[in-house]
Design an enzyme around this catalytic site. Structure first.
Site, PDB file in Angstrom:
ATOM      1  N   ILE A  70       0.823  -1.213   0.000  1.00  0.00           N
ATOM      2  CA  ILE A  70       0.000   0.000   0.000  1.00  0.00           C
ATOM      3  C   ILE A  70       0.861   1.268   0.000  1.00  0.00           C
ATOM      4  O   ILE A  70       0.405   2.338  -0.401  1.00  0.00           O
ATOM      5  CB  ILE A  70      -0.952  -0.030   1.227  1.00  0.00           C
ATOM      6  CG1 ILE A  70      -2.195   0.802   0.969  1.00  0.00           C
ATOM      7  CG2 ILE A  70      -0.242   0.381   2.494  1.00  0.00           C
ATOM      8  CD1 ILE A  70      -3.299   0.543   1.987  1.00  0.00           C
ATOM      9  N   GLN A 132      10.108  -4.647  11.155  1.00  0.00           N
ATOM     10  CA  GLN A 132       8.849  -5.365  10.910  1.00  0.00           C
ATOM     11  C   GLN A 132       7.700  -4.649  11.615  1.00  0.00           C
ATOM     12  O   GLN A 132       7.783  -4.332  12.805  1.00  0.00           O
ATOM     13  CB  GLN A 132       8.946  -6.815  11.405  1.00  0.00           C
ATOM     14  CG  GLN A 132       7.704  -7.623  11.051  1.00  0.00           C
ATOM     15  CD  GLN A 132       7.819  -9.104  11.405  1.00  0.00           C
ATOM     16  OE1 GLN A 132       8.810  -9.546  11.991  1.00  0.00           O
ATOM     17  NE2 GLN A 132       6.790  -9.866  11.065  1.00  0.00           N
ATOM     18  N   SER A 133       6.643  -4.374  10.876  1.00  0.00           N
ATOM     19  CA  SER A 133       5.497  -3.689  11.472  1.00  0.00           C
ATOM     20  C   SER A 133       4.220  -4.519  11.406  1.00  0.00           C
ATOM     21  O   SER A 133       3.278  -4.254  12.139  1.00  0.00           O
ATOM     22  CB  SER A 133       5.269  -2.342  10.779  1.00  0.00           C
ATOM     23  OG  SER A 133       5.015  -2.538   9.400  1.00  0.00           O
ATOM     24  N   HIS A 138       6.231 -11.985   5.890  1.00  0.00           N
ATOM     25  CA  HIS A 138       6.060 -11.555   4.506  1.00  0.00           C
ATOM     26  C   HIS A 138       7.406 -11.275   3.859  1.00  0.00           C
ATOM     27  O   HIS A 138       8.351 -10.833   4.513  1.00  0.00           O
ATOM     28  CB  HIS A 138       5.169 -10.308   4.415  1.00  0.00           C
ATOM     29  CG  HIS A 138       5.577  -9.202   5.337  1.00  0.00           C
ATOM     30  ND1 HIS A 138       5.269  -9.196   6.678  1.00  0.00           N
ATOM     31  CD2 HIS A 138       6.271  -8.057   5.107  1.00  0.00           C
ATOM     32  CE1 HIS A 138       5.755  -8.089   7.236  1.00  0.00           C
ATOM     33  NE2 HIS A 138       6.378  -7.393   6.302  1.00  0.00           N
ATOM     34  N   HIS A 140       9.126  -8.928   1.081  1.00  0.00           N
ATOM     35  CA  HIS A 140       8.991  -7.772   0.197  1.00  0.00           C
ATOM     36  C   HIS A 140       9.687  -8.135  -1.117  1.00  0.00           C
ATOM     37  O   HIS A 140      10.824  -8.622  -1.100  1.00  0.00           O
ATOM     38  CB  HIS A 140       9.706  -6.547   0.773  1.00  0.00           C
ATOM     39  CG  HIS A 140       9.110  -6.013   2.039  1.00  0.00           C
ATOM     40  ND1 HIS A 140       8.240  -4.950   2.060  1.00  0.00           N
ATOM     41  CD2 HIS A 140       9.270  -6.380   3.344  1.00  0.00           C
ATOM     42  CE1 HIS A 140       7.888  -4.671   3.309  1.00  0.00           C
ATOM     43  NE2 HIS A 140       8.500  -5.532   4.113  1.00  0.00           N
TER      44      HIS A 140
HETATM   45  P1  5GP Z   1       7.133  -4.580   7.384  1.00  0.00           P
HETATM   46  O1  5GP Z   1       7.384  -3.175   7.847  1.00  0.00           O
HETATM   47  O2  5GP Z   1       6.365  -5.369   8.424  1.00  0.00           O
HETATM   48  O3  5GP Z   1       8.332  -5.321   6.890  1.00  0.00           O
HETATM   49  O4  5GP Z   1       6.204  -4.449   6.104  1.00  0.00           O
HETATM   50  C1  5GP Z   1       4.854  -4.273   6.194  1.00  0.00           C
HETATM   51  C2  5GP Z   1       4.413  -3.682   4.883  1.00  0.00           C
HETATM   52  O5  5GP Z   1       3.001  -3.806   4.803  1.00  0.00           O
HETATM   53  C3  5GP Z   1       4.734  -2.209   4.714  1.00  0.00           C
HETATM   54  O6  5GP Z   1       5.564  -2.029   3.586  1.00  0.00           O
HETATM   55  C4  5GP Z   1       3.370  -1.543   4.559  1.00  0.00           C
HETATM   56  O7  5GP Z   1       3.378  -0.502   3.614  1.00  0.00           O
HETATM   57  C5  5GP Z   1       2.496  -2.701   4.127  1.00  0.00           C
HETATM   58  N1  5GP Z   1       1.103  -2.601   4.522  1.00  0.00           N
HETATM   59  C6  5GP Z   1       0.629  -2.273   5.757  1.00  0.00           C
HETATM   60  N2  5GP Z   1      -0.710  -2.306   5.774  1.00  0.00           N
HETATM   61  C7  5GP Z   1      -1.096  -2.675   4.522  1.00  0.00           C
HETATM   62  C8  5GP Z   1      -2.362  -2.876   3.914  1.00  0.00           C
HETATM   63  O8  5GP Z   1      -3.418  -2.739   4.532  1.00  0.00           O
HETATM   64  N3  5GP Z   1      -2.374  -3.240   2.607  1.00  0.00           N
HETATM   65  C9  5GP Z   1      -1.217  -3.422   1.882  1.00  0.00           C
HETATM   66  N4  5GP Z   1      -1.348  -3.791   0.606  1.00  0.00           N
HETATM   67  N5  5GP Z   1      -0.010  -3.229   2.437  1.00  0.00           N
HETATM   68  C10 5GP Z   1       0.059  -2.865   3.727  1.00  0.00           C
END
Ligand code: 5GP
Length: 152
Positions: A70, A132-133, A138, A140
């Site tokens: 997103i 990680q959020s 997942h 990327h």
């Molecule tokens: P992290 O920070 O955990 O490695 O990556 C989480 C990713 O999920 C982020 O890049 C963020 O933009 C994406 N993300 C968070 N919420 C959503 C959502 O509701 N839909 C989509 N398509 N991506 C999301």
């Protein structure tokens, strides 16, 4: 959703059972630790898998799903997730060896499908300290611009 947690919050948490009828078909077992699982026990990605919220899905098979991030950090920025809920890569149990391999091969397929197979980057942020959020494992998949090294 009803969360059934074991008593006490000391030590590592191995399993969280979500006693929720709509969730059960996807096998809702979360593996992680208290701090991170409590952050988002029912993650946004689980909702995408169950089609409870929309996503731009570009690939799906029995074990995984890929959709556009997103908040893209590159012209192509996809998230590839296992349908099984594993909070972090560090929480993947040995029996998920084949699933983890499947994810990498699926990343390859998705990259080919989008025409970026010759230059793409796969990133896994493991744990809050690594960025990680969302606590559903997942990958990327980033492509479409020059990639610097080391990443920030
Ligand atoms: P992290 O920070 O955990 O490695 O990556 C989480 C990713 O999920 C982020 O890049 C963020 O933009 C994406 N993300 C968070 N919420 C959503 C959502 O509701 N839909 C989509 N398509 N991506 C999301």
């Amino acid at each position: 959703h009803f969360l059934k947690f074991p008593a006490g919050k000391q030590g590592p948490l191995r399993l969280v059972f979500l006693n929720c009828q709509p969730c059960l078909p996807t096998g809702r077992l979360l593996v992680g630790n208290w701090t991170e699982v409590e952050k988002n026990a029912v993650t946004i990605f689980g909702k995408i898998i169950r089609r409870e919220i929309p996503a731009d899905i570009v690939y799906e098979d029995d074990l995984c799903l890929a959709f556009r991030d997103i908040n893209p950090q590159a012209p192509v920025h996809l998230l590839l997730i296992p349908k099984k809920e594993i909070a972090r890569l560090a929480d993947a149990p040995p029996e998920d060896q084949a699933l983890l391999g499947h994810l990498l091969l699926a990343a390859n397929k998705v990259a080919r499908q989008l025409g970026v197979q010759d230059a793409y980057r796969v990133v896994v942020n493991n744990g809050a300290g690594a960025g990680q959020s969302v606590f559903h494992l997942h990958l990327h998949i980033l492509a479409g611009r020059p990639m610097r090294w080391p990443p920030g």
